[in-house]
Scaffold this active site. Structure first.
Site, short mmCIF file in Angstrom:
data_model
loop_
_atom_site.label_atom_id
_atom_site.label_comp_id
_atom_site.label_asym_id
_atom_site.label_seq_id
_atom_site.Cartn_x
_atom_site.Cartn_y
_atom_site.Cartn_z
N ARG A 101 13.60 24.10 28.35
CA ARG A 101 13.60 24.03 26.88
C ARG A 101 13.24 22.63 26.38
O ARG A 101 13.77 22.16 25.36
CB ARG A 101 14.95 24.47 26.28
N SER A 159 19.03 32.05 20.78
CA SER A 159 20.11 31.24 21.37
C SER A 159 20.30 29.97 20.56
O SER A 159 19.34 29.21 20.38
CB SER A 159 19.75 30.84 22.81
N GLU A 167 19.95 24.26 20.84
CA GLU A 167 18.54 24.49 21.18
C GLU A 167 17.73 24.50 19.87
O GLU A 167 16.55 24.16 19.83
CB GLU A 167 18.44 25.85 21.89
C1 LIG Z 1 15.63 36.62 17.89
C2 LIG Z 1 15.11 35.36 18.56
C3 LIG Z 1 14.96 35.33 19.94
C4 LIG Z 1 14.47 34.18 20.57
N1 LIG Z 1 14.32 34.20 21.92
C5 LIG Z 1 13.84 33.11 22.57
C6 LIG Z 1 13.66 33.12 23.99
O1 LIG Z 1 13.90 34.13 24.66
N2 LIG Z 1 13.20 32.01 24.58
C7 LIG Z 1 12.89 30.89 23.87
O2 LIG Z 1 12.46 29.89 24.49
N3 LIG Z 1 13.04 30.83 22.53
C8 LIG Z 1 13.51 31.92 21.86
N4 LIG Z 1 13.68 31.89 20.50
C9 LIG Z 1 13.41 30.63 19.76
C10 LIG Z 1 12.01 30.57 19.10
O3 LIG Z 1 11.46 31.84 18.93
C11 LIG Z 1 11.03 29.72 19.90
O4 LIG Z 1 11.54 28.42 20.08
C12 LIG Z 1 9.66 29.62 19.21
O5 LIG Z 1 8.73 28.99 20.07
C13 LIG Z 1 9.71 28.85 17.89
O6 LIG Z 1 8.45 29.03 17.26
P1 LIG Z 1 8.27 28.80 15.71
O7 LIG Z 1 6.81 28.91 15.42
O8 LIG Z 1 9.14 29.72 14.96
O9 LIG Z 1 8.75 27.30 15.57
P2 LIG Z 1 9.51 26.64 14.33
O10 LIG Z 1 10.90 27.15 14.30
O11 LIG Z 1 8.70 26.76 13.10
O12 LIG Z 1 9.53 25.13 14.80
C14 LIG Z 1 10.25 24.71 15.94
C15 LIG Z 1 9.98 23.22 16.17
O13 LIG Z 1 8.62 23.03 16.50
C16 LIG Z 1 7.94 22.20 15.55
N5 LIG Z 1 6.61 22.81 15.37
C17 LIG Z 1 6.34 24.10 15.05
N6 LIG Z 1 5.02 24.33 15.11
C18 LIG Z 1 4.44 23.15 15.45
C19 LIG Z 1 3.10 22.74 15.69
N7 LIG Z 1 2.06 23.58 15.58
N8 LIG Z 1 2.87 21.45 16.03
C20 LIG Z 1 3.89 20.56 16.16
N9 LIG Z 1 5.19 20.89 15.95
C21 LIG Z 1 5.45 22.17 15.61
C22 LIG Z 1 8.81 22.22 14.31
O14 LIG Z 1 8.67 21.02 13.58
C23 LIG Z 1 10.20 22.35 14.93
O15 LIG Z 1 10.66 21.09 15.36
C24 LIG Z 1 14.14 33.02 19.82
C25 LIG Z 1 14.30 33.06 18.42
C26 LIG Z 1 14.77 34.22 17.79
C27 LIG Z 1 14.88 34.25 16.31
#
Ligand SMILES: Cc1cc2nc3c(=O)[nH]c(=O)nc-3n(C[C@H](O)[C@H](O)[C@H](O)COP(=O)(O)OP(=O)(O)OC[C@H]3O[C@@H](n4cnc5c(N)ncnc54)[C@H](O)[C@@H]3O)c2cc1C
Length: 340
Positions: free
Chosen positions: A165, A240, A336
């Site tokens: 992570r 998580s 996380e």
């Molecule tokens: C129901 C559920 C289940 C999940 N299961 C998992 C799992 O099994 N495994 C896992 O690893 N994660 C899991 N996650 C967490 C999440 O889905 C991941 O971390 C995902 O990659 C976040 O993507 P996002 O686009 O929503 O990022 P955001 O929440 O929008 O951003 C996360 C971080 O990344 C930065 N960011 C976003 N996009 C960019 C970009 N293009 N360039 C630079 N910085 C950026 C943001 O500033 C922030 O710091 C889960 C979440 C939920 C809601």
């Protein structure tokens, strides 16, 4: 041409369903748009937040700056042989839709990462992982735009410093790089499936005799996830909330004296990881509800917003959980989720 909006609600842009506002908000669909934004005077004076799908963020207050919503689309084949394919995916593509695109073509490597919410661009940031597989396994390069110069930069896999992570984008490159796309290599045949993870292996064994396929693994992962995790469209959450903590072998042995069933798995030569969800459950938090927020009844690692809860309330609950886990097990839980 970029358009900067003012006083925008972030409610539709985060899976916790927290109703806060951004002072400025800008949607970015191309690299030149990003470069235009970086050259603008407003960009230079405002604090900024890069936002993907908002599925790994907890907003605790209004954001007094500029939120940049990454909407760069496109899936492109860069090279292929009979065995492998190299693909580039735009940062704003839905990660799960991209996985489904690959599963539909029988391309292997990311089927265990089905149904993870969020965008492709955010996937390398915390090196998304599930059911024994991490995105780092298939990444070739990550393409980004320097947040101060606007110059395009290609990061080779070792520069990304992937860990559990973790990646360089979460530490020294945090907020310094807009990830614009990700390039990965997948298998077209002779797939290297990973089904060692207990629940996945059990589910696939029930279909005994059948040959494993990319689709079967993806379907099984989706089925397990749907049975275990709340749908954020119905109950706000960010998956998580805490990482599984790494502790020393000695610390584990001490814990096992009182708690012989503590679930643990190898981390590195010095440490083992223990299941954060189990620690939280042992402290009695599973299923606890405080007004509109709480700990999910089936999965203690998932904090939830039943509707109308605030980010501050969720943060306070997270802190209480950290304190009780520390007191009972002398283990520090680290979020996380990105707390803003
Ligand atoms: C129901 C559920 C289940 C999940 N299961 C998992 C799992 O099994 N495994 C896992 O690893 N994660 C899991 N996650 C967490 C999440 O889905 C991941 O971390 C995902 O990659 C976040 O993507 P996002 O686009 O929503 O990022 P955001 O929440 O929008 O951003 C996360 C971080 O990344 C930065 N960011 C976003 N996009 C960019 C970009 N293009 N360039 C630079 N910085 C950026 C943001 O500033 C922030 O710091 C889960 C979440 C939920 C809601």
């Amino acid at each position: 041409m970029i358009h900067i909006e003012k006083n925008v609600s972030l409610y539709p842009y985060n899976t916790f369903g927290i109703d806060v506002r951004a002072r400025f908000f800008c949607k970015i669909a191309t690299v030149p748009q990003l470069q235009e934004l970086i050259a603008s005077s407003l960009y230079k004076t405002e604090a900024r937040l890069i936002l993907g799908g908002g599925s790994n963020i907890l907003f605790t207050k209004d954001f007094q700056g500029l939120v940049v919503h990454m909407e760069l689309k496109g899936i492109q084949t860069l090279a292929e042989t009979d065995e492998r394919i190299r693909i580039n995916v735009g940062a704003g593509e839905s990660w799960h839709d991209f996985v489904m695109h690959c599963v539909n073509q029988n391309w292997g490597g990311i089927e265990n990462l089905s149904l993870i919410p969020g965008t492709a661009g955010a996937a390398p940031i915390q090196n998304i992982g599930a059911y024994g597989v991490e995105i780092a396994n298939v990444i070739e390069t990550v393409e980004g735009v320097d947040a101060s110069t606007g110059l395009v930069h290609v990061f080779e896999k070792d520069e990304c410093r992937f860990g559990y992570r973790e990646s360089a984008f979460k530490v020294e490159l945090k907020e310094k790089i807009f990830i614009s796309s990700v390039t990965l290599t997948l298998t077209k045949k002779n797939h290297l499936f990973d089904i060692h993870y207990g629940a996945l292996r059990d589910m696939l064994q029930q279909q005994h005799g059948d040959e494993l396929t990319v689709r079967k693994i993806s379907d099984a992962v989706i089925q397990i996830r749907q049975s275990k995790l709340p749908d954020y469209r119905k109950i706000g959450n960010a998956g998580s909330f805490f990482k599984n903590p790494a502790i020393s072998h000695q610390h584990l042995q001490q814990l096992q004296k009182n708690y012989p069933l503590v679930p643990s798995y190898p981390s590195d030569s010095q440490n083992v990881k223990v299941a954060a969800g189990w620690l939280i459950e042992q402290c009695g938090w599973k299923g606890k509800r405080v007004n509109n927020i709480g700990v999910h009844p089936f999965q203690a690692l998932v904090l939830v917003n039943y509707g109308g809860g605030t980010g501050e309330e969720i943060l306070r609950l997270a802190e209480q959980i950290q304190t009780s886990v520390k007191e009972k097990f002398q283990v520090n839980l680290t979020p996380e989720v990105n707390i803003i």
